[in-house]
Design an enzyme around this catalytic site. Structure first.
Site, PDB file in Angstrom:
ATOM      1  N   PHE A   1       8.712 -21.760  41.675  1.00 22.92           N
ATOM      2  CA  PHE A   1       8.141 -21.444  40.358  1.00 22.92           C
ATOM      3  C   PHE A   1       7.635 -20.008  40.303  1.00 22.92           C
ATOM      4  O   PHE A   1       7.808 -19.313  39.314  1.00 22.92           O
ATOM      5  CB  PHE A   1       6.990 -22.397  40.039  1.00 22.92           C
ATOM      6  CG  PHE A   1       7.447 -23.758  39.624  1.00 22.92           C
ATOM      7  CD1 PHE A   1       7.966 -23.971  38.362  1.00 22.92           C
ATOM      8  CD2 PHE A   1       7.375 -24.824  40.505  1.00 22.92           C
ATOM      9  CE1 PHE A   1       8.402 -25.228  37.975  1.00 22.92           C
ATOM     10  CE2 PHE A   1       7.804 -26.093  40.122  1.00 22.92           C
ATOM     11  CZ  PHE A   1       8.316 -26.297  38.859  1.00 22.92           C
TER      12      PHE A   1
ATOM     13  N   GLU B   1       2.626 -41.213  42.161  1.00 18.93           N
ATOM     14  CA  GLU B   1       3.892 -41.288  41.429  1.00 18.93           C
ATOM     15  C   GLU B   1       4.943 -42.032  42.245  1.00 18.93           C
ATOM     16  O   GLU B   1       5.697 -42.854  41.724  1.00 18.93           O
ATOM     17  CB  GLU B   1       4.353 -39.875  41.053  1.00 18.93           C
ATOM     18  CG  GLU B   1       3.416 -39.285  40.014  1.00 18.93           C
ATOM     19  CD  GLU B   1       3.697 -37.853  39.607  1.00 18.93           C
ATOM     20  OE1 GLU B   1       3.102 -37.433  38.606  1.00 18.93           O
ATOM     21  OE2 GLU B   1       4.476 -37.157  40.265  1.00 18.93           O
TER      22      GLU B   1
ATOM     23  N   ASP C   1       1.627 -21.329  45.919  1.00 18.84           N
ATOM     24  CA  ASP C   1       1.103 -22.231  46.964  1.00 18.84           C
ATOM     25  C   ASP C   1       0.779 -21.517  48.269  1.00 18.84           C
ATOM     26  O   ASP C   1      -0.043 -21.987  49.051  1.00 18.84           O
ATOM     27  CB  ASP C   1       2.147 -23.314  47.296  1.00 18.84           C
ATOM     28  CG  ASP C   1       2.150 -24.440  46.275  1.00 18.84           C
ATOM     29  OD1 ASP C   1       1.417 -24.336  45.275  1.00 18.84           O
ATOM     30  OD2 ASP C   1       2.887 -25.423  46.490  1.00 18.84           O
TER      31      ASP C   1
HETATM   32  C1  LIG Z   1       6.612 -33.931  45.181  1.00 18.19           C
HETATM   33  C2  LIG Z   1       5.852 -32.839  44.453  1.00 18.19           C
HETATM   34  C3  LIG Z   1       5.450 -33.048  43.139  1.00 18.19           C
HETATM   35  C4  LIG Z   1       4.755 -32.041  42.458  1.00 18.19           C
HETATM   36  N1  LIG Z   1       4.384 -32.282  41.157  1.00 18.19           N
HETATM   37  C5  LIG Z   1       3.762 -31.298  40.470  1.00 18.19           C
HETATM   38  C6  LIG Z   1       3.444 -31.481  39.090  1.00 18.19           C
HETATM   39  O1  LIG Z   1       3.695 -32.544  38.503  1.00 18.19           O
HETATM   40  N2  LIG Z   1       2.838 -30.451  38.438  1.00 18.19           N
HETATM   41  C7  LIG Z   1       2.539 -29.263  39.067  1.00 18.19           C
HETATM   42  O2  LIG Z   1       2.019 -28.352  38.441  1.00 18.19           O
HETATM   43  N3  LIG Z   1       2.834 -29.068  40.354  1.00 18.19           N
HETATM   44  C8  LIG Z   1       3.442 -30.041  41.071  1.00 18.19           C
HETATM   45  N4  LIG Z   1       3.762 -29.855  42.381  1.00 18.19           N
HETATM   46  C9  LIG Z   1       3.380 -28.583  43.024  1.00 18.19           C
HETATM   47  C10 LIG Z   1       4.330 -27.483  42.626  1.00 18.19           C
HETATM   48  O3  LIG Z   1       5.660 -27.890  42.798  1.00 18.19           O
HETATM   49  C11 LIG Z   1       4.018 -26.251  43.472  1.00 18.19           C
HETATM   50  O4  LIG Z   1       2.684 -25.888  43.241  1.00 18.19           O
HETATM   51  C12 LIG Z   1       4.936 -25.096  43.127  1.00 18.19           C
HETATM   52  O5  LIG Z   1       6.267 -25.417  43.422  1.00 18.19           O
HETATM   53  C13 LIG Z   1       4.530 -23.828  43.884  1.00 18.19           C
HETATM   54  O6  LIG Z   1       5.416 -22.812  43.566  1.00 18.19           O
HETATM   55  P1  LIG Z   1       5.721 -21.650  44.618  1.00 18.19           P
HETATM   56  O7  LIG Z   1       6.611 -20.693  43.919  1.00 18.19           O
HETATM   57  O8  LIG Z   1       4.451 -21.144  45.201  1.00 18.19           O
HETATM   58  O9  LIG Z   1       6.481 -22.366  45.820  1.00 18.19           O
HETATM   59  P2  LIG Z   1       7.778 -23.286  45.825  1.00 18.19           P
HETATM   60  O10 LIG Z   1       8.112 -23.766  44.469  1.00 18.19           O
HETATM   61  O11 LIG Z   1       7.535 -24.292  46.881  1.00 18.19           O
HETATM   62  O12 LIG Z   1       8.948 -22.312  46.277  1.00 18.19           O
HETATM   63  C14 LIG Z   1       8.988 -21.756  47.557  1.00 18.19           C
HETATM   64  C15 LIG Z   1      10.404 -21.255  47.835  1.00 18.19           C
HETATM   65  O13 LIG Z   1      10.376 -20.463  49.028  1.00 18.19           O
HETATM   66  C16 LIG Z   1      11.497 -20.778  49.830  1.00 18.19           C
HETATM   67  N5  LIG Z   1      11.135 -20.474  51.222  1.00 18.19           N
HETATM   68  C17 LIG Z   1      10.167 -21.049  51.969  1.00 18.19           C
HETATM   69  N6  LIG Z   1      10.100 -20.470  53.183  1.00 18.19           N
HETATM   70  C18 LIG Z   1      11.062 -19.512  53.215  1.00 18.19           C
HETATM   71  C19 LIG Z   1      11.489 -18.572  54.198  1.00 18.19           C
HETATM   72  N7  LIG Z   1      10.918 -18.485  55.395  1.00 18.19           N
HETATM   73  N8  LIG Z   1      12.511 -17.751  53.887  1.00 18.19           N
HETATM   74  C20 LIG Z   1      13.121 -17.825  52.676  1.00 18.19           C
HETATM   75  N9  LIG Z   1      12.746 -18.687  51.707  1.00 18.19           N
HETATM   76  C21 LIG Z   1      11.722 -19.502  51.970  1.00 18.19           C
HETATM   77  C22 LIG Z   1      11.744 -22.255  49.572  1.00 18.19           C
HETATM   78  O14 LIG Z   1      13.090 -22.598  49.849  1.00 18.19           O
HETATM   79  C23 LIG Z   1      11.408 -22.374  48.078  1.00 18.19           C
HETATM   80  O15 LIG Z   1      12.540 -22.177  47.269  1.00 18.19           O
HETATM   81  C24 LIG Z   1       4.452 -30.828  43.104  1.00 18.19           C
HETATM   82  C25 LIG Z   1       4.864 -30.618  44.422  1.00 18.19           C
HETATM   83  C26 LIG Z   1       5.558 -31.608  45.102  1.00 18.19           C
HETATM   84  C27 LIG Z   1       6.011 -31.388  46.511  1.00 18.19           C
END
Ligand SMILES: Cc1cc2nc3c(=O)[nH]c(=O)nc-3n(C[C@H](O)[C@H](O)[C@H](O)COP(=O)(O)OP(=O)(O)OC[C@H]3O[C@@H](n4cnc5c(N)ncnc54)[C@H](O)[C@@H]3O)c2cc1C
Length: 423
Positions: free
Chosen positions: A22, A178, A311
């Site tokens: 995200f 869920e 996150d």
């Molecule tokens: C089952 C589940 C249900 C959820 N439901 C909700 C909800 O209903 N509402 C809500 O607001 N939030 C929800 N969340 C939380 C939400 O999905 C996260 O807060 C959000 O995805 C965080 O976004 P981000 O961009 O920080 O990380 P992420 O979306 O986790 O993206 C991280 C990306 O980094 C990549 N990555 C990781 N390590 C490496 C590396 N070393 N090298 C290259 N790429 C890498 C991964 O492949 C991934 O694509 C949920 C989470 C889960 C697991």
């Protein structure tokens, strides 16, 4: 075979984004017309919509409905490049990241690599349980559900049957709730149609929560309502139940209490993905940033061109939940701060929180107002549909939901996997 990174030198500044979650996606969208080269590096070639993972795990949706190829999302973007590779190390003093494919330099780096499942050092649990952080894990869980039922249908020993019929979900947050709710829906209508030979009154679903109440980020009344709804669906909810181990086919919690099971889903905590080279970490290994989302150095200084969002990051002055809205809003802030001299500080606009429990049942809190039942459920569906990328996927998810609701069916029940002896 020799690899190299075939990304052309950029005449303008290069922004490298680690992670197409995200946070990462919204950085790219925000920089679309900024005249900079954007390189997204992700270990997968797709963005996954984590909030609907549990529906893939419980056979309501195909994985393709929630996994979107990154190159496809940004086709037509000028000066956009994608590198599928795992990032191993960040070297802020050289402005370089080390990936499996080689080194890549940057003018600005946005770390948006999210978090992974935290097993809190319980090794046996890590080995036998299933997490729910990724599409492969959701598929693994879907396979496990149907494999367990196939085993039950042919096993004669009652004690063995019990292990495969018991499902233990660990974690009283939104994911645990869920998932437990969705498994209960499967038990009610879907599984009995496929397996008439199984007595489903013996299938037990346990929700073990280490905290005093479910959904502890919500108001106590919402927690209570959620518990009642889950219990009405036949889920055995246990608060203050701290899982300590898994031994002899049993989950061990509190004072050596046991639940015999082969099916454990761990939805009990997350830990940030760490990189060599970044060592100023807070609770849950989250990268410590200042209020402008710039990474703080151990000596108290900051890296001017290094941002961490979502996150993986924490601003110690105001710790925020690890949810999609924080990642999205921090991405927007990072874009502004990268493209402007006058930087702005992050403030989180809480748009509310919600969790779905089952058919026609959900809870939501918006502006301190509490909602539940059909209205909250409908709101949950609407908002999640809105956030899904692309018309085709939205249509796919919507039509699946309509079918599942009307036919009381979860049609994607095939066990598809490479053969391995798991039992
Ligand atoms: C089952 C589940 C249900 C959820 N439901 C909700 C909800 O209903 N509402 C809500 O607001 N939030 C929800 N969340 C939380 C939400 O999905 C996260 O807060 C959000 O995805 C965080 O976004 P981000 O961009 O920080 O990380 P992420 O979306 O986790 O993206 C991280 C990306 O980094 C990549 N990555 C990781 N390590 C490496 C590396 N070393 N090298 C290259 N790429 C890498 C991964 O492949 C991934 O694509 C949920 C989470 C889960 C697991």
């Amino acid at each position: 075979m020799e690899y190299g990174i075939n990304i052309p030198e950029s005449p303008g500044k290069r922004v490298v984004v680690i992670g197409a979650g995200f946070g990462g996606l919204n950085v790219v969208k925000g920089l679309k017309n900024a005249g900079m080269q954007i390189v997204v590096v992700d270990k997968n070639n797709y963005h996954q919509f984590q909030p609907l993972l549990y529906q893939v795990a419980t056979s309501g949706l195909e994985p393709t409905a929630i996994a979107f190829p990154v190159r496809g999302i940004f086709k037509g973007f000028k000066n956009f490049h994608f590198l599928m590779s795992e990032v191993k190390k960040i070297e802020p003093t050289r402005n370089v990241i080390a990936t499996e494919a080689g080194e890549l330099s940057y003018d600005f780096l946005v770390i948006a690599a999210g978090a992974d499942t935290n097993y809190f050092g319980i090794e046996n649990i890590r080995h036998i349980s299933m997490g729910l952080k990724s599409v492969p894990e959701a598929l693994q869980l879907r396979n496990r559900i149907y494999k367990s039922m196939e085993i039950v249908s042919r096993v004669v020993d009652e004690k063995e049957k019990e292990k495969f019929l018991n499902f233990v979900v660990v974690g009283g947050g939104a994911t645990g709730i869920e998932l437990a709710g969705a498994v209960a829906e499967l038990r009610r209508k879907v599984l009995p149609r496929d397996f008439p030979e199984i007595d489903f009154s013996q299938m037990k679903i346990f929700l073990l929560n280490a905290n005093e109440r479910l959904l502890d980020a919500f108001q106590p009344q919402t927690s209570e309502k959620t518990k009642k709804d889950l219990q009405a669906m036949g889920i055995i909810v246990m608060n203050n139940a701290k899982v300590a181990d898994y031994r002899d086919d049993a989950v061990i919690y509190n004072n050596e209490e046991r639940i015999y099971t082969k099916n454990v889903v761990w939805a009990s905590g997350i830990i940030a993905n760490v990189f060599d080279g970044i060592d100023n970490l807070g609770q849950g290994k989250r990268i410590i940033t200042d209020k402008y989302c710039r990474v703080k150095r151990l000596d108290g200084g900051i890296y001017d061109n290094l941002y961490a969002i979502g996150d993986i990051a924490v601003i110690p002055e105001y710790v925020m939940p690890q949810v999609a809205q924080v990642a999205i809003q921090q991405a927007q802030l990072a874009v502004y701060n990268i493209t402007h001299e006058d930087k702005i500080m992050f403030t989180y606009k809480d748009k509310g929180k919600m969790a779905t429990i089952g058919r026609n049942k959900a809870v939501a809190e918006i502006d301190k107002k509490r909602f539940s039942g059909f209205f909250a459920w409908f709101l949950w569906l609407f908002i999640h549909l809105l956030y899904i990328i692309g018309f085709r996927s939205r249509l796919e998810v919507f039509s699946n939901w309509v079918w599942n609701y009307v036919a009381r069916d979860q049609p994607i029940r095939s066990i598809i996997e490479i053969k391995r002896d798991e039992t």
